[in-house]
Scaffold this motif. Structure first.
Motif, PDB file in Angstrom:
ATOM      1  N   THR A 166     -14.385  -9.685 -10.157  1.00 50.23           N
ATOM      2  CA  THR A 166     -14.131 -10.002  -8.715  1.00 50.23           C
ATOM      3  C   THR A 166     -14.392 -11.369  -8.435  1.00 50.23           C
ATOM      4  OG1 THR A 166     -13.789  -7.592  -8.328  1.00 50.23           O
ATOM      5  CG2 THR A 166     -13.841  -9.187  -6.552  1.00 50.23           C
ATOM      6  N   LEU A 170     -11.863 -14.509  -7.380  1.00 51.09           N
ATOM      7  CA  LEU A 170     -12.242 -15.050  -5.917  1.00 51.09           C
ATOM      8  C   LEU A 170     -12.418 -16.745  -6.310  1.00 51.09           C
ATOM      9  CD1 LEU A 170     -12.464 -14.876  -2.642  1.00 51.09           C
ATOM     10  CD2 LEU A 170     -14.745 -14.764  -3.280  1.00 51.09           C
ATOM     11  N   TYR A 193      -7.201 -13.512  -1.808  1.00 52.60           N
ATOM     12  CA  TYR A 193      -7.010 -12.377  -2.208  1.00 52.60           C
ATOM     13  C   TYR A 193      -5.989 -12.037  -3.337  1.00 52.60           C
ATOM     14  CZ  TYR A 193     -10.493 -10.258   1.111  1.00 52.60           C
ATOM     15  OH  TYR A 193     -11.663  -9.746   1.621  1.00 52.60           O
ATOM     16  N   LEU A 196      -6.365  -9.492  -6.140  1.00 47.55           N
ATOM     17  CA  LEU A 196      -7.621  -8.793  -5.715  1.00 47.55           C
ATOM     18  C   LEU A 196      -7.108  -7.647  -4.645  1.00 47.55           C
ATOM     19  CD1 LEU A 196     -10.405 -11.330  -5.288  1.00 47.55           C
ATOM     20  CD2 LEU A 196     -10.313  -9.690  -6.842  1.00 47.55           C
ATOM     21  N   ASP A 197      -7.739  -6.773  -4.206  1.00 51.74           N
ATOM     22  CA  ASP A 197      -7.610  -5.580  -3.356  1.00 51.74           C
ATOM     23  C   ASP A 197      -8.721  -5.799  -2.009  1.00 51.74           C
ATOM     24  OD1 ASP A 197      -4.985  -4.584  -4.489  1.00 51.74           O
ATOM     25  OD2 ASP A 197      -6.302  -3.457  -5.794  1.00 51.74           O
ATOM     26  N   LYS A 198      -8.319  -5.443  -0.899  1.00 51.03           N
ATOM     27  CA  LYS A 198      -9.228  -5.620   0.150  1.00 51.03           C
ATOM     28  C   LYS A 198     -10.396  -4.558  -0.181  1.00 51.03           C
ATOM     29  CE  LYS A 198      -5.976  -8.032   2.993  1.00 51.03           C
ATOM     30  NZ  LYS A 198      -5.194  -7.891   4.080  1.00 51.03           N
ATOM     31  N   MET A 230      -9.435  -8.782   6.229  1.00 49.40           N
ATOM     32  CA  MET A 230     -10.346  -9.386   5.462  1.00 49.40           C
ATOM     33  C   MET A 230     -11.908  -8.644   5.684  1.00 49.40           C
ATOM     34  SD  MET A 230      -9.196 -13.143   4.658  1.00 49.40           S
ATOM     35  CE  MET A 230      -7.501 -13.621   4.131  1.00 49.40           C
TER      36      MET A 230
END
Length: 483
Positions: A166, A170, A193, A196-198, A230
């Motif tokens: 992750t 990022l 994001y 990516l997922d929150k 976020m």
């Protein structure tokens, strides 16, 4: 030529990680270093795997050993490694090395950069999920000063390997956004994001600096973090800069005032001063380890419809001018706010509020989504060493409502008595009677109508600030001061 069909809609096409890396790698002028501590070298790995990295990456390093890290970047005053100060030292040190080792005469068009992170991933016992600081210092023109984007993240995943991956995604998103989306800083936040997922990562602090971000207000960027989901809360200090909530709240006694502060009035400040005087006299409360927070909820900012960013800034400037620390949160219910604070401290907490707020707390409709209903919420709210300081309300018939004659729903009457009897709700007795009929909405109406009597309802100096900076739509012929 790309084919379009009838009915097609425009949308943002998210580049793959390889595309992002390759675009940077193939730019002959982008050149810099990667320094990653604590979670592998996951970001630079994305660039190596994409190809063409030899013209972009001057150096990739990871000073994992503390002794080596201290030898390179120095020892922090607090002896910690996962801090903003450490990250900034890394960025400054590495960019200085690039400048020293590459001649500008030989490389007149090179745009130097340094990407760095210092991270702690989840511990073996999986008690602490981990967090870290990530940043980039870079140029978009060889003849221009450096820009910076620095952010703090919290991991939500419960596997170290997943957290490393992750972080690599990022970091790639940050580097790509810094170079190719710097003209749209709000979009940079959203693009962090990409892929990516929150529920993988939370970003709770971000600061932009440098010539390309000279018009960016970091308080507005904080607001975007909450608006975009976020993070649940962001904080900024009296100087107006974003600050990490954990740094401000860690092991502190916390007194919180929630309100609209639109604008902040004498009744707000009287509530703050009187509740503070009571709070610091409580047992186990060390005045030197006490933090006061003025909180504005996102639902409050949305009270008039869509969030008015200028209105938000007006409130923030006033509170900061009074020396207050401001929290913008997504916590509509008080128990969620207390849960949030409990992440950082086990010390005593206090909530200063008016009668109407306390009545709302005892309204069952706010807790229907909880399996345990209002009892579950109250367990979370009062489980910690918490006390409510109640500011009285003057009624239309000039009577005053306090905790002694406050009326809640009949079904909640005995529950209220329980908390009142056990000292969880106490009255602010030594209040200023002259402020009881001051309401922010009244002040706003007076400002709009040109009635100058509104200034007397505000703390000293606030009226002058509103006029000088034309806050809340106040018209003035005075020369406006810079922000």
């Amino acid at each position: 030529m790309e084919i379009t069909l009838k009915g097609d809609r425009e949308f943002d096409e998210i580049p793959s990680l390889k595309t992002k890396c390759l675009r940077i790698n193939l730019n002959e002028n982008i050149y810099g270093t990667f320094a990653e501590i604590g979670a592998g070298q996951e970001t630079v790995r994305q660039f190596f795997r994409s190809g063409g990295a030899s013209g972009t990456i001057a150096k990739a390093m990871s000073a994992y050993d503390k002794a080596f890290s201290d030898a390179i970047y120095g020892i922090e005053d607090d002896k910690r490694y996962v801090t903003e100060a450490r990250l900034r030292k890394m960025l400054d040190h590495e960019i200085n090395l690039v400048e020293e080792r590459l001649s500008r005469e030989e490389h007149p068009n090179k745009m130097f950069f340094t990407y760095a992170n210092t991270v702690a991933t989840i511990d073996f016992a999986k008690k602490y999920k981990g967090h870290g600081w990530v940043g980039i210092k870079y140029q978009v023109d060889a003849n221009q000063d450096y820009n910076e984007i620095v952010l703090h993240l919290r991991f939500k995943e419960t596997d170290a390997r997943l957290q490393q991956e992750t972080l690599g995604i990022l970091g790639t998103n940050l580097i790509y956004g810094a170079f190719y989306k710097y003209n749209e800083p709000k979009k940079i936040l959203r693009y962090l994001y990409d892929h990516l997922d929150k529920d993988q990562i939370e970003i709770d602090t971000i600061n932009f600096a440098g010539p390309v971000f000279k018009d960016v207000d970091n308080r507005l960027m904080s607001l975007q973090l909450v608006k975009n989901g976020m993070t649940d809360a962001v904080m900024f200090a009296p100087d107006g800069n974003n600050v990490l909530p954990a740094k401000v709240l860690y092991k502190k006694n916390i007194l919180t005032l929630r309100g609209s502060f639109r604008p902040v009035t004498k009744v707000n400040m009287d509530m703050y001063k009187k509740s503070y005087d009571m709070f610091i006299k409580e047992s186990k409360v060390d005045v030197d380890k006490t933090q006061v927070i003025f909180e504005i909820t996102l639902s409050n900012l949305r009270a008039e419809g869509e969030i008015d960013e200028q209105d938000f800034m007006d409130r923030a400037k006033l509170l900061c001018s009074l020396g207050q620390t401001v929290l913008i949160s997504n916590f509509q219910e008080y128990y969620k706010l207390v849960e949030y604070f409990s992440q950082y401290t086990k010390a005593r907490m206090g909530l200063a509020m008016g009668v109407n707020n306390l009545v709302d707390i005892f309204d069952e409709k706010y807790y229907r989504h909880l399996s345990g209903g209002i009892l579950e919420a109250f367990g979370k709210l009062f489980f910690k060493d918490l006390r409510v300081y109640l500011y009285p309300m003057q009624n239309d018939d000039n009577t005053v409502t306090t905790s002694e004659n406050l009326k809640v729903h009949p079904r909640m009457k005995e529950l209220y008595k329980f908390f009142k009897y056990n000292g969880k709700v106490v009255d602010i007795a030594d209040y200023d009677e002259s402020t009881l009929k001051i309401f922010s909405r009244t002040v706003l109406k007076m400002i709009a109508s040109g009635n100058d009597e509104w200034e007397a309802m505000l703390p000293e100096g606030v009226g002058k600030l509103i006029k000088e900076k034309s806050l809340f739509g106040c018209e003035t012929e005075q020369i406006h001061l810079g922000d």
